[in-house]
Write a protein that holds these residues in place. Structure first.
Motif, PDB file in Angstrom:
ATOM      1  N   GLU A 125       0.829  -1.208   0.000  1.00 44.13           N
ATOM      2  CA  GLU A 125       0.000   0.000   0.000  1.00 44.13           C
ATOM      3  C   GLU A 125       0.864   1.258   0.000  1.00 44.13           C
ATOM      4  OE1 GLU A 125      -3.892  -1.922   2.288  1.00 44.13           O
ATOM      5  OE2 GLU A 125      -2.422  -0.743   3.410  1.00 44.13           O
ATOM      6  N   HIS A 126       1.976   1.234   0.718  1.00 44.38           N
ATOM      7  CA  HIS A 126       2.885   2.381   0.687  1.00 44.38           C
ATOM      8  C   HIS A 126       3.362   2.654  -0.739  1.00 44.38           C
ATOM      9  CE1 HIS A 126       4.083   1.980   5.226  1.00 44.38           C
ATOM     10  NE2 HIS A 126       2.995   2.695   5.056  1.00 44.38           N
ATOM     11  N   GLU A 127       3.772   1.598  -1.423  1.00 48.99           N
ATOM     12  CA  GLU A 127       4.246   1.756  -2.802  1.00 48.99           C
ATOM     13  C   GLU A 127       3.131   2.259  -3.708  1.00 48.99           C
ATOM     14  OE1 GLU A 127       5.951  -1.869  -4.144  1.00 48.99           O
ATOM     15  OE2 GLU A 127       7.401  -2.005  -2.497  1.00 48.99           O
ATOM     16  N   ALA A 128       1.931   1.718  -3.539  1.00 46.27           N
ATOM     17  CA  ALA A 128       0.810   2.125  -4.378  1.00 46.27           C
ATOM     18  C   ALA A 128       0.449   3.582  -4.152  1.00 46.27           C
ATOM     19  CB  ALA A 128      -0.407   1.236  -4.091  1.00 46.27           C
ATOM     20  N   LEU A 129       0.502   4.035  -2.914  1.00 43.75           N
ATOM     21  CA  LEU A 129       0.165   5.426  -2.609  1.00 43.75           C
ATOM     22  C   LEU A 129       1.095   6.386  -3.341  1.00 43.75           C
ATOM     23  CD1 LEU A 129      -0.602   5.072   1.196  1.00 43.75           C
ATOM     24  CD2 LEU A 129      -2.200   5.916  -0.540  1.00 43.75           C
ATOM     25  N   VAL A 130       2.381   6.104  -3.319  1.00 45.41           N
ATOM     26  CA  VAL A 130       3.339   6.973  -4.007  1.00 45.41           C
ATOM     27  C   VAL A 130       3.039   7.017  -5.497  1.00 45.41           C
ATOM     28  CG1 VAL A 130       5.759   7.277  -4.637  1.00 45.41           C
ATOM     29  CG2 VAL A 130       5.154   6.680  -2.280  1.00 45.41           C
ATOM     30  N   GLU A 131       2.850   5.858  -6.099  1.00 46.09           N
ATOM     31  CA  GLU A 131       2.638   5.814  -7.542  1.00 46.09           C
ATOM     32  C   GLU A 131       1.331   6.479  -7.948  1.00 46.09           C
ATOM     33  OE1 GLU A 131       5.062   5.056  -9.509  1.00 46.09           O
ATOM     34  OE2 GLU A 131       6.237   4.595  -7.716  1.00 46.09           O
ATOM     35  N   LEU A 132       0.279   6.319  -7.159  1.00 48.24           N
ATOM     36  CA  LEU A 132      -1.009   6.934  -7.484  1.00 48.24           C
ATOM     37  C   LEU A 132      -0.948   8.453  -7.347  1.00 48.24           C
ATOM     38  CD1 LEU A 132      -3.324   4.325  -5.758  1.00 48.24           C
ATOM     39  CD2 LEU A 132      -3.316   4.852  -8.210  1.00 48.24           C
ATOM     40  N   VAL A 133      -0.272   8.937  -6.311  1.00 46.16           N
ATOM     41  CA  VAL A 133      -0.139  10.388  -6.148  1.00 46.16           C
ATOM     42  C   VAL A 133       0.672  10.963  -7.299  1.00 46.16           C
ATOM     43  CG1 VAL A 133       0.921  12.201  -4.729  1.00 46.16           C
ATOM     44  CG2 VAL A 133      -0.468  10.416  -3.651  1.00 46.16           C
ATOM     45  N   ILE A 134       1.767  10.312  -7.640  1.00 40.46           N
ATOM     46  CA  ILE A 134       2.607  10.803  -8.735  1.00 40.46           C
ATOM     47  C   ILE A 134       1.830  10.790 -10.051  1.00 40.46           C
ATOM     48  CG2 ILE A 134       4.632  10.247 -10.155  1.00 40.46           C
ATOM     49  CD1 ILE A 134       5.989   9.270  -7.579  1.00 40.46           C
ATOM     50  N   ALA A 135       0.984   9.776 -10.240  1.00 39.31           N
ATOM     51  CA  ALA A 135       0.189   9.664 -11.471  1.00 39.31           C
ATOM     52  C   ALA A 135      -0.968  10.641 -11.511  1.00 39.31           C
ATOM     53  CB  ALA A 135      -0.329   8.232 -11.620  1.00 39.31           C
ATOM     54  N   GLY A 136      -1.226  11.320 -10.406  1.00 42.67           N
ATOM     55  CA  GLY A 136      -2.335  12.270 -10.366  1.00 42.67           C
ATOM     56  C   GLY A 136      -3.689  11.635 -10.155  1.00 42.67           C
ATOM     57  N   ASP A 137      -3.716  10.408  -9.673  1.00 42.06           N
ATOM     58  CA  ASP A 137      -4.969   9.681  -9.450  1.00 42.06           C
ATOM     59  C   ASP A 137      -5.429   9.910  -8.005  1.00 42.06           C
ATOM     60  OD1 ASP A 137      -7.090   7.959  -9.223  1.00 42.06           O
ATOM     61  OD2 ASP A 137      -6.027   6.190  -9.966  1.00 42.06           O
ATOM     62  N   GLY A 138      -6.111  11.015  -7.776  1.00 42.43           N
ATOM     63  CA  GLY A 138      -6.557  11.357  -6.430  1.00 42.43           C
ATOM     64  C   GLY A 138      -7.576  10.390  -5.879  1.00 42.43           C
ATOM     65  N   GLU A 139      -8.507   9.960  -6.725  1.00 39.52           N
ATOM     66  CA  GLU A 139      -9.543   9.035  -6.271  1.00 39.52           C
ATOM     67  C   GLU A 139      -8.944   7.692  -5.869  1.00 39.52           C
ATOM     68  OE1 GLU A 139     -13.678   6.991  -7.959  1.00 39.52           O
ATOM     69  OE2 GLU A 139     -12.776   8.714  -8.996  1.00 39.52           O
ATOM     70  N   GLY A 140      -8.023   7.200  -6.689  1.00 40.44           N
ATOM     71  CA  GLY A 140      -7.373   5.931  -6.378  1.00 40.44           C
ATOM     72  C   GLY A 140      -6.522   6.023  -5.122  1.00 40.44           C
ATOM     73  N   ALA A 141      -5.785   7.122  -4.983  1.00 39.90           N
ATOM     74  CA  ALA A 141      -4.941   7.308  -3.800  1.00 39.90           C
ATOM     75  C   ALA A 141      -5.781   7.374  -2.534  1.00 39.90           C
ATOM     76  CB  ALA A 141      -4.100   8.573  -3.946  1.00 39.90           C
ATOM     77  N   ALA A 142      -6.910   8.081  -2.601  1.00 43.56           N
ATOM     78  CA  ALA A 142      -7.792   8.194  -1.435  1.00 43.56           C
ATOM     79  C   ALA A 142      -8.348   6.831  -1.032  1.00 43.56           C
ATOM     80  CB  ALA A 142      -8.923   9.173  -1.724  1.00 43.56           C
ATOM     81  N   ALA A 143      -8.714   6.005  -2.018  1.00 45.07           N
ATOM     82  CA  ALA A 143      -9.275   4.684  -1.723  1.00 45.07           C
ATOM     83  C   ALA A 143      -8.235   3.786  -1.055  1.00 45.07           C
ATOM     84  CB  ALA A 143      -9.787   4.039  -3.008  1.00 45.07           C
ATOM     85  N   VAL A 144      -7.006   3.807  -1.564  1.00 44.42           N
ATOM     86  CA  VAL A 144      -5.944   3.000  -0.958  1.00 44.42           C
ATOM     87  C   VAL A 144      -5.636   3.500   0.450  1.00 44.42           C
ATOM     88  CG1 VAL A 144      -3.505   2.354  -1.094  1.00 44.42           C
ATOM     89  CG2 VAL A 144      -4.920   2.316  -3.152  1.00 44.42           C
TER      90      VAL A 144
END
Length: 254
Positions: free
Chosen positions: A188-207
């Motif tokens: 989840e830590h890794e996913a959060l970084v990648e989602l924030v960098i990708a600009g996916d706010g909805e995905g980052a919030a869900a994770v």
């Protein structure tokens, strides 16, 4: 308690009260000063290498942050852990952490991205008896994420919540975590970084919401309150000890 040799001289830019504040806070968050323990002020001042006057100033500051209790006679003790505080922290973090990473996905800069990647480099799951440095590394990672929100009030609020939450993380770690839970947290830590960098706010919030729901703070709340009581007191729908959601039969979201 560790000796004062390396701590007896505060850094030039810090006052003695600032130095005492940082040192006592570290002792509390590391567990060297356990919850509800009496603080022997004269001895502690000597260990730190200061007089009792700046120490008392530091204790008043820690009292304002909810980490220390002072009575009318100026006796001091570390604030005890409380079931309701564990619940309150969980409810706030479940709302504010997802908001922070959603904003971070919109507002992150190149400097923010570099800070997130640096903080995540080599980050490992917390051990059963974490040193202060382990907790500080996890705090630095999460702070890199929520600082990218560029919302000063939100950052200040989460800073305060993180201080209080660290003591509950330690409580949960005493019960132990299996390797699967540790691996999921790291993923989840890794996913959060990648989602924030990708600009996916909805995905980052869900994770992030799933990350908080199955966090050490959530486990501490279950331990202090019990699942049924936590579910009644919390306005959120939280997973039980198995990771199942309290209102349905969904799979463990971690």
């Amino acid at each position: 308690m560790t000796g004062p040799a390396a701590e007896s001289h505060p850094a030039p830019h810090l006052t003695k009260a600032d130095h005492a504040y940082l040192r006592v806070k570290e002792l509390i968050l590391s567990g060297e000063l356990p919850p509800a323990s009496v603080i022997a002020q004269a001895r502690l001042a000597g260990d730190i290498g200061i007089s009792t006057t700046p120490l008392r100033e530091a204790l008043r500051r820690l009292k304002s942050e909810g980490l220390v209790e002072l009575d009318a006679h100026r006796d001091a003790r570390v604030a005890p852990l409380a079931a309701e505080e564990a619940r309150d922290l969980l409810e706030l973090r479940r709302s504010l952490d997802p908001l922070a990473v959603a904003l971070a996905a919109e507002r992150r800069t190149r400097a923010d991205i570099a800070a997130m990647r640096a903080a995540g480099q080599g980050l490992e799951p917390l051990p059963g008896n974490p040193a202060y440095e382990h907790l500080a590394a996890h705090r630095a990672f999460h702070r890199a994420l929520y600082s990218a929100s560029h919302n000063d009030l939100l950052i200040q609020t989460l800073d305060g919540l993180w201080d209080k939450s660290d003591r509950y993380r330690r409580l949960a770690l005493e019960a132990g975590r299996d390797q699967e839970a540790r691996d999921r947290s790291a993923a989840e830590h890794e996913a959060l970084v990648e989602l924030v960098i990708a600009g996916d706010g909805e995905g980052a919030a869900a994770v992030m919401r799933r990350h908080v729901d199955t966090s050490l703070g959530a486990q501490a709340a279950w331990r202090l309150l019990g699942g049924d009581r936590l579910r009644r007191l919390s306005r959120s729908t939280l997973p039980d000890r198995t990771g199942r959601n309290g209102s349905d039969d969904h799979e463990d979201p971690r």
